[in-house]
Design a protein around this motif. Structure first.
Motif, mmCIF file in Angstrom:
data_model
loop_
_atom_site.group_PDB
_atom_site.id
_atom_site.type_symbol
_atom_site.label_atom_id
_atom_site.label_comp_id
_atom_site.label_asym_id
_atom_site.label_seq_id
_atom_site.Cartn_x
_atom_site.Cartn_y
_atom_site.Cartn_z
ATOM 1 N N PHE A 64 -14.527 17.822 2.614
ATOM 2 C CA PHE A 64 -14.509 16.362 2.544
ATOM 3 C C PHE A 64 -13.128 15.786 2.227
ATOM 4 C CE2 PHE A 64 -19.271 16.154 1.412
ATOM 5 C CZ PHE A 64 -19.588 16.121 2.758
ATOM 6 N N ALA A 65 -12.129 16.604 2.014
ATOM 7 C CA ALA A 65 -10.754 16.155 1.756
ATOM 8 C C ALA A 65 -10.705 15.130 0.628
ATOM 9 C CB ALA A 65 -10.133 15.568 3.019
ATOM 10 N N PRO A 66 -11.032 15.521 -0.615
ATOM 11 C CA PRO A 66 -11.033 14.569 -1.731
ATOM 12 C C PRO A 66 -9.667 13.950 -1.987
ATOM 13 C CG PRO A 66 -11.216 16.818 -2.535
ATOM 14 C CD PRO A 66 -11.407 16.868 -1.055
ATOM 15 N N GLY A 67 -8.595 14.698 -1.691
ATOM 16 C CA GLY A 67 -7.258 14.135 -1.879
ATOM 17 C C GLY A 67 -7.000 12.958 -0.955
ATOM 18 N N VAL A 68 -7.441 13.054 0.281
ATOM 19 C CA VAL A 68 -7.274 11.960 1.239
ATOM 20 C C VAL A 68 -8.084 10.741 0.793
ATOM 21 C CG1 VAL A 68 -7.664 11.233 3.624
ATOM 22 C CG2 VAL A 68 -6.820 13.549 3.134
ATOM 23 N N LEU A 69 -9.303 10.972 0.325
ATOM 24 C CA LEU A 69 -10.135 9.864 -0.156
ATOM 25 C C LEU A 69 -9.484 9.189 -1.358
ATOM 26 C CD1 LEU A 69 -13.699 11.450 0.073
ATOM 27 C CD2 LEU A 69 -12.769 9.621 1.500
ATOM 28 N N PHE A 70 -8.895 9.987 -2.242
ATOM 29 C CA PHE A 70 -8.247 9.426 -3.427
ATOM 30 C C PHE A 70 -7.059 8.557 -3.036
ATOM 31 C CE2 PHE A 70 -5.205 10.196 -7.066
ATOM 32 C CZ PHE A 70 -5.799 9.264 -7.899
ATOM 33 N N TYR A 71 -6.254 9.043 -2.095
ATOM 34 C CA TYR A 71 -5.116 8.243 -1.642
ATOM 35 C C TYR A 71 -5.572 6.998 -0.903
ATOM 36 C CZ TYR A 71 -1.302 11.321 -3.019
ATOM 37 O OH TYR A 71 -0.378 12.023 -3.761
ATOM 38 N N ALA A 72 -6.698 7.077 -0.212
ATOM 39 C CA ALA A 72 -7.240 5.891 0.451
ATOM 40 C C ALA A 72 -7.661 4.840 -0.574
ATOM 41 C CB ALA A 72 -8.432 6.288 1.325
ATOM 42 N N ALA A 111 0.832 -1.201 0.000
ATOM 43 C CA ALA A 111 0.000 0.000 0.000
ATOM 44 C C ALA A 111 0.868 1.253 0.000
ATOM 45 C CB ALA A 111 -0.930 -0.015 1.206
ATOM 46 N N LEU A 112 1.922 1.238 0.805
ATOM 47 C CA LEU A 112 2.821 2.390 0.857
ATOM 48 C C LEU A 112 3.546 2.582 -0.471
ATOM 49 C CD1 LEU A 112 4.336 1.971 4.439
ATOM 50 C CD2 LEU A 112 2.594 3.607 3.680
ATOM 51 N N THR A 113 3.900 1.468 -1.120
ATOM 52 C CA THR A 113 4.560 1.577 -2.422
ATOM 53 C C THR A 113 3.620 2.155 -3.457
ATOM 54 O OG1 THR A 113 5.854 -0.392 -1.863
ATOM 55 C CG2 THR A 113 5.869 0.319 -4.167
ATOM 56 N N GLY A 114 2.346 1.752 -3.403
ATOM 57 C CA GLY A 114 1.355 2.326 -4.318
ATOM 58 C C GLY A 114 1.221 3.823 -4.123
ATOM 59 N N LEU A 115 1.213 4.250 -2.866
ATOM 60 C CA LEU A 115 1.143 5.681 -2.594
ATOM 61 C C LEU A 115 2.413 6.391 -3.058
ATOM 62 C CD1 LEU A 115 -0.475 5.687 0.966
ATOM 63 C CD2 LEU A 115 -1.586 5.927 -1.262
ATOM 64 N N LEU A 116 3.559 5.717 -2.905
ATOM 65 C CA LEU A 116 4.818 6.286 -3.396
ATOM 66 C C LEU A 116 4.762 6.478 -4.904
ATOM 67 C CD1 LEU A 116 7.796 7.112 -3.016
ATOM 68 C CD2 LEU A 116 8.393 4.685 -3.254
ATOM 69 N N THR A 117 4.184 5.519 -5.603
ATOM 70 C CA THR A 117 4.047 5.625 -7.063
ATOM 71 C C THR A 117 3.249 6.859 -7.450
ATOM 72 O OG1 THR A 117 4.088 3.209 -7.255
ATOM 73 C CG2 THR A 117 3.218 4.448 -9.126
ATOM 74 N N VAL A 118 2.129 7.065 -6.768
ATOM 75 C CA VAL A 118 1.287 8.222 -7.073
ATOM 76 C C VAL A 118 1.991 9.513 -6.691
ATOM 77 C CG1 VAL A 118 -0.937 9.317 -6.618
ATOM 78 C CG2 VAL A 118 -0.778 6.829 -6.766
ATOM 79 N N PHE A 119 2.674 9.515 -5.549
ATOM 80 C CA PHE A 119 3.386 10.725 -5.108
ATOM 81 C C PHE A 119 4.460 11.119 -6.120
ATOM 82 C CE2 PHE A 119 7.088 12.562 -2.947
ATOM 83 C CZ PHE A 119 6.513 13.714 -2.422
ATOM 84 N N LEU A 120 5.247 10.147 -6.564
ATOM 85 C CA LEU A 120 6.297 10.446 -7.553
ATOM 86 C C LEU A 120 5.689 10.899 -8.875
ATOM 87 C CD1 LEU A 120 8.767 7.485 -6.891
ATOM 88 C CD2 LEU A 120 8.999 9.876 -6.173
ATOM 89 N N THR A 121 4.566 10.285 -9.252
ATOM 90 C CA THR A 121 3.890 10.678 -10.496
ATOM 91 C C THR A 121 3.430 12.127 -10.420
ATOM 92 O OG1 THR A 121 3.139 8.411 -10.895
ATOM 93 C CG2 THR A 121 1.968 10.178 -12.034
ATOM 94 N N GLU A 122 2.776 12.481 -9.313
ATOM 95 C CA GLU A 122 2.284 13.845 -9.168
ATOM 96 C C GLU A 122 3.436 14.839 -9.041
ATOM 97 O OE1 GLU A 122 -0.462 13.909 -5.944
ATOM 98 O OE2 GLU A 122 -2.058 12.957 -7.119
#
Length: 385
Positions: A185-193, A71-82
């Protein structure tokens, strides 16, 4: 009785596949609606890096720690992409294409350098083998239950609970991110979830269908459902139904043709997508063709009504408002003229009076509805001149 259920190999395979498809659909639906479907491909490849790193740190090949690492690696992928997109030098799709091959390659290199003797095979991670899920079991209450069935059941429950608990927030964040942010509603948090759950589901699905085939279950059932309905709740239901149907039909076809079970399940998702593309009630090709045909026929009937109205009560009515005049003045052949005339009679727009075609009150109203706006605009244009 339960022992017979867990010892039923075909049932365990199909049930595992259905759970993979359902859990993937629950999170994949929001990725499809947001236009981020490619992220599932990036995550499913890049979490190989997370799996290897977790093993190097903990020497655990499965379990909650691996799921958290993925899960953390998936979030890392999105973070690096953004982070790459924020530079404004590359677009989103190019950034995804840059990030996940790098993480995947590093994961494969680490696997070959430090984990050659460990049962973490890149082929298994990518393709899996759902036909063998019944061999890897754990004892629960004296029953031997497939490990993949347990892990996918847990992920399905977690994903379902998340969607139910945050349904309104997810719906608003998906369709109107700006309003969701304004309402707090913090859409960014929901997206990362959602992305974290996607990564976790991918890890849980490794032993069953592998990373590559997991992508099909994340993207294709929601896409097929999107062609069938515009309602989010029904999209989730239809997507899950497509996933379950693909698992069942894919298993039996794989046995019939002696091919990969997981691969055939993924193929069947594509078959259902094609069927939805063809037979969808609103967006299907056949439905659209029928609507276009209906509009064409309706316009032809309206054209006939306008033609008859323009000559009604005039000296040339006997020559113009007859069947044979349609070919010359409306450029219709005899087949089309007959078809339009019969349709207009069926709709109560026209009646026959010997050879003469007469408008009914309804047909006259249709003609006036078409001509009055044109005459008003023409008159206004004349006054302006």
């Amino acid at each position: 009785m339960l022992a017979d259920v867990f010892n039923n190999v075909p049932l365990m395979i199909m049930l595992t596949g259905a759970l993979v498809g359902t859990s993937a659909t629950l999170v994949g639906t929001f990725l499809v609606l947001r236009g981020n479907s490619l992220l599932s491909d990036a995550i499913s490849h890049s979490i190989v890096f997370g799996i290897v790193v977790v093993w190097l740190l903990t020497h655990q090949q499965s379990g909650p720690v691996q799921i958290i690492g993925a899960a953390l690696t998936g979030l890392l992928t999105v973070f690096l992409t953004e982070a790459l997109v924020s530079t404004r030098r590359v677009k989103n799709d190019a950034a995804i294409g840059l990030v996940f091959p790098v993480l995947f390659s590093i994961g494969v290199l680490l696997l070959n350098l430090y984990a050659r003797d460990v049962h973490i095979d890149t082929h298994t991670v990518l393709l899996g083998e759902i036909g063998f899920v019944w061999l890897d079991t754990v004892s629960i209450g004296g029953y031997e239950v497939p490990q993949s069935l347990l892990s996918m059941s847990a992920m399905t429950i977690v994903n379902f609970a998340f969607v139910v608990l945050f349904y309104k927030e997810l719906k608003l964040a998906t369709f109107d991110e700006g309003l969701a942010r304004a309402l707090g509603f913090a859409p960014g948090v929901l997206f990362y979830a959602i992305l974290a759950l996607t990564s976790s589901t991918a890890v849980a699905a490794f032993d069953a269908v592998g990373a590559v085939l997991f992508i099909a279950f994340v993207i294709v059932p929601p896409s097929a459902a999107y062609l069938l309905t515009d309602r989010l709740s029904l999209m989730l239901v239809y997507g899950s139904a497509v996933a379950v149907a693909s698992s069942i039909s894919g298993y039996y076809l794989a046995i019939l043709w002696n091919v990969s079970i997981g691969g055939m399940m993924a193929v069947m998702t594509g078959v259902f997508l094609i069927l939805a593309f063809l037979l969808g009630p609103r967006y299907g090709l056949i439905a659209q063709a029928l609507r276009r045909r209906g509009l064409t026929e309706a316009n032809q009937c309206r054209t006939l009504a306008v033609h008859l109205y323009n000559h009604e009560g005039k000296p040339d009515q006997g020559e113009e408002n007859v069947s044979r005049a349609l070919k010359e003045h409306l450029r219709w052949d005899s087949t089309r003229s007959r078809h339009v005339l019969l349709r207009s009679i069926d709709q109560g727009l026209v009646i026959r009076d010997g050879e003469l075609l007469r408008l009914t009150a309804q047909g006259r109203a249709v003609a006036r509805e078409i001509l009055e706006p044109w005459r008003i605009s023409a008159g206004a244009g004349g006054q302006a001149l």
